[in-house]
Design a protein around this motif. Structure first.
Motif, PDB file in Angstrom:
ATOM      1  N   ASP A 182       0.808  -1.172   0.132  1.00  9.00           N
ATOM      2  CA  ASP A 182       0.017   0.074  -0.106  1.00  9.00           C
ATOM      3  C   ASP A 182       1.024   1.228   0.109  1.00  9.00           C
ATOM      4  N   LEU A 183       2.097   1.061   0.665  1.00  4.45           N
ATOM      5  CA  LEU A 183       2.626   2.383   1.028  1.00  4.45           C
ATOM      6  C   LEU A 183       3.746   2.658  -0.462  1.00  4.45           C
ATOM      7  N   LEU A 184       3.954   1.852  -1.057  1.00  8.63           N
ATOM      8  CA  LEU A 184       4.764   1.872  -2.218  1.00  8.63           C
ATOM      9  C   LEU A 184       4.008   1.634  -3.418  1.00  8.63           C
ATOM     10  N   LYS A 185       2.827   1.699  -3.220  1.00  2.47           N
ATOM     11  CA  LYS A 185       1.777   1.510  -4.371  1.00  2.47           C
ATOM     12  C   LYS A 185       2.480   0.551  -5.504  1.00  2.47           C
ATOM     13  N   VAL A 186       2.626  -0.510  -5.137  1.00  2.00           N
ATOM     14  CA  VAL A 186       2.650  -1.768  -5.867  1.00  2.00           C
ATOM     15  C   VAL A 186       1.772  -2.755  -5.602  1.00  2.00           C
ATOM     16  N   ASP A 187       1.467  -3.701  -6.775  1.00  2.00           N
ATOM     17  CA  ASP A 187       0.298  -4.606  -6.343  1.00  2.00           C
ATOM     18  C   ASP A 187       1.142  -5.730  -5.559  1.00  2.00           C
ATOM     19  N   LYS A 188       0.092  -6.612  -5.214  1.00  2.00           N
ATOM     20  CA  LYS A 188       0.662  -7.796  -4.327  1.00  2.00           C
ATOM     21  C   LYS A 188       1.685  -8.813  -4.985  1.00  2.00           C
ATOM     22  N   ALA A 189       1.560  -8.901  -6.323  1.00  2.00           N
ATOM     23  CA  ALA A 189       2.431  -9.951  -6.932  1.00  2.00           C
ATOM     24  C   ALA A 189       3.683  -9.307  -6.873  1.00  2.00           C
ATOM     25  N   ALA A 190       4.090  -8.022  -7.313  1.00  2.00           N
ATOM     26  CA  ALA A 190       5.076  -7.190  -7.190  1.00  2.00           C
ATOM     27  C   ALA A 190       5.919  -7.150  -5.960  1.00  2.00           C
ATOM     28  N   MET A 191       5.177  -6.951  -4.906  1.00  2.00           N
ATOM     29  CA  MET A 191       5.642  -6.841  -3.514  1.00  2.00           C
ATOM     30  C   MET A 191       6.123  -8.236  -3.168  1.00  2.00           C
ATOM     31  N   THR A 192       5.425  -9.353  -3.539  1.00  2.00           N
ATOM     32  CA  THR A 192       5.710 -10.636  -3.299  1.00  2.00           C
ATOM     33  C   THR A 192       7.131 -11.012  -3.847  1.00  2.00           C
ATOM     34  N   ARG A 193       7.373 -10.620  -5.194  1.00  2.00           N
ATOM     35  CA  ARG A 193       8.813 -10.767  -5.839  1.00  2.00           C
ATOM     36  C   ARG A 193       9.757 -10.011  -5.002  1.00  2.00           C
ATOM     37  N   ILE A 194       9.550  -8.710  -4.533  1.00  2.00           N
ATOM     38  CA  ILE A 194      10.565  -7.829  -3.698  1.00  2.00           C
ATOM     39  C   ILE A 194      10.680  -8.507  -2.451  1.00  2.00           C
ATOM     40  N   VAL A 195      10.029  -8.970  -1.672  1.00  2.00           N
ATOM     41  CA  VAL A 195      10.183  -9.563  -0.411  1.00  2.00           C
ATOM     42  C   VAL A 195      10.884 -11.005  -0.713  1.00  2.00           C
ATOM     43  N   ARG A 196      10.527 -11.723  -1.686  1.00  2.00           N
ATOM     44  CA  ARG A 196      11.443 -12.719  -2.026  1.00  2.00           C
ATOM     45  C   ARG A 196      13.004 -12.477  -2.195  1.00  2.00           C
TER      46      ARG A 196
END
Length: 165
Positions: free
Chosen positions: A60-74
């Motif tokens: 939400d803070l970075l305005k990225v979708d869930k799939a993109a955030m999952t890739r970033i976290v991984r």
């Protein structure tokens, strides 16, 4: 409004695009020794939330979708700079936390950002810097669909309150 001013206003998006590219490229260059080559803002937000932020909140803070955030976290987990911990208040979610390596990376990034900001604001008075930052926040607010409920704007306001104490 004269044509010259109208033309300049039409180029605002291009300026933001180019500033983003130059800023992030310069920051990445300054942090070439760090274990991450991007996502400094993700690490900074985890740090600012004292290692108690969910993947959804970051998204939400970075305005990225869930799939993109999952890739970033991984990616950040694989590099050993963050870990997931069970949220003690909600067993269905996880908090993201920095590892020691992640904390060191954030500290290095903050130093590099401070040095970069000194270059960015070269020749600006303190008042001009404050005005510029205030205007950027207003632009962000104007572009937000629901500025009163915007999580990032609320975060910035809390940061300002902390600084004013």
């Amino acid at each position: 409004m004269n044509k010259s001013m109208q033309k300049e206003k039409r180029s605002i998006g291009l300026f933001f695009y180019l500033l983003d590219k130059m800023y992030n490229r310069t920051l990445a260059y300054e942090l070439h020794f760090a274990p991450v080559d991007r996502h400094f803002h993700t690490l900074w937000l985890i740090h600012e939330h004292q290692n108690k932020i969910s993947q959804q909140q970051l998204s939400d803070l970075l305005k990225v979708d869930k799939a993109a955030m999952t890739r970033i976290v991984r990616d950040l987990e694989r590099k050993g700079v963050i870990i997931r911990r069970e949220n003690p208040h909600d067993g269905r979610s996880y908090w993201l936390s920095l590892t020691r390596k992640g904390e060191k990376t954030v500290q290095d990034a903050l130093e590099a950002i401070d040095e970069l900001h000194a270059e960015v604001f070269m020749g600006f008075s303190k008042e001009e810097e404050e005005q510029f930052l205030h205007m950027l926040k207003r632009i962000y607010q104007n572009l937000s669909m629901q500025p009163n409920s915007d999580v990032f704007l609320e975060f910035l306001e809390k940061q300002e309150e902390k600084e004013n104490i």
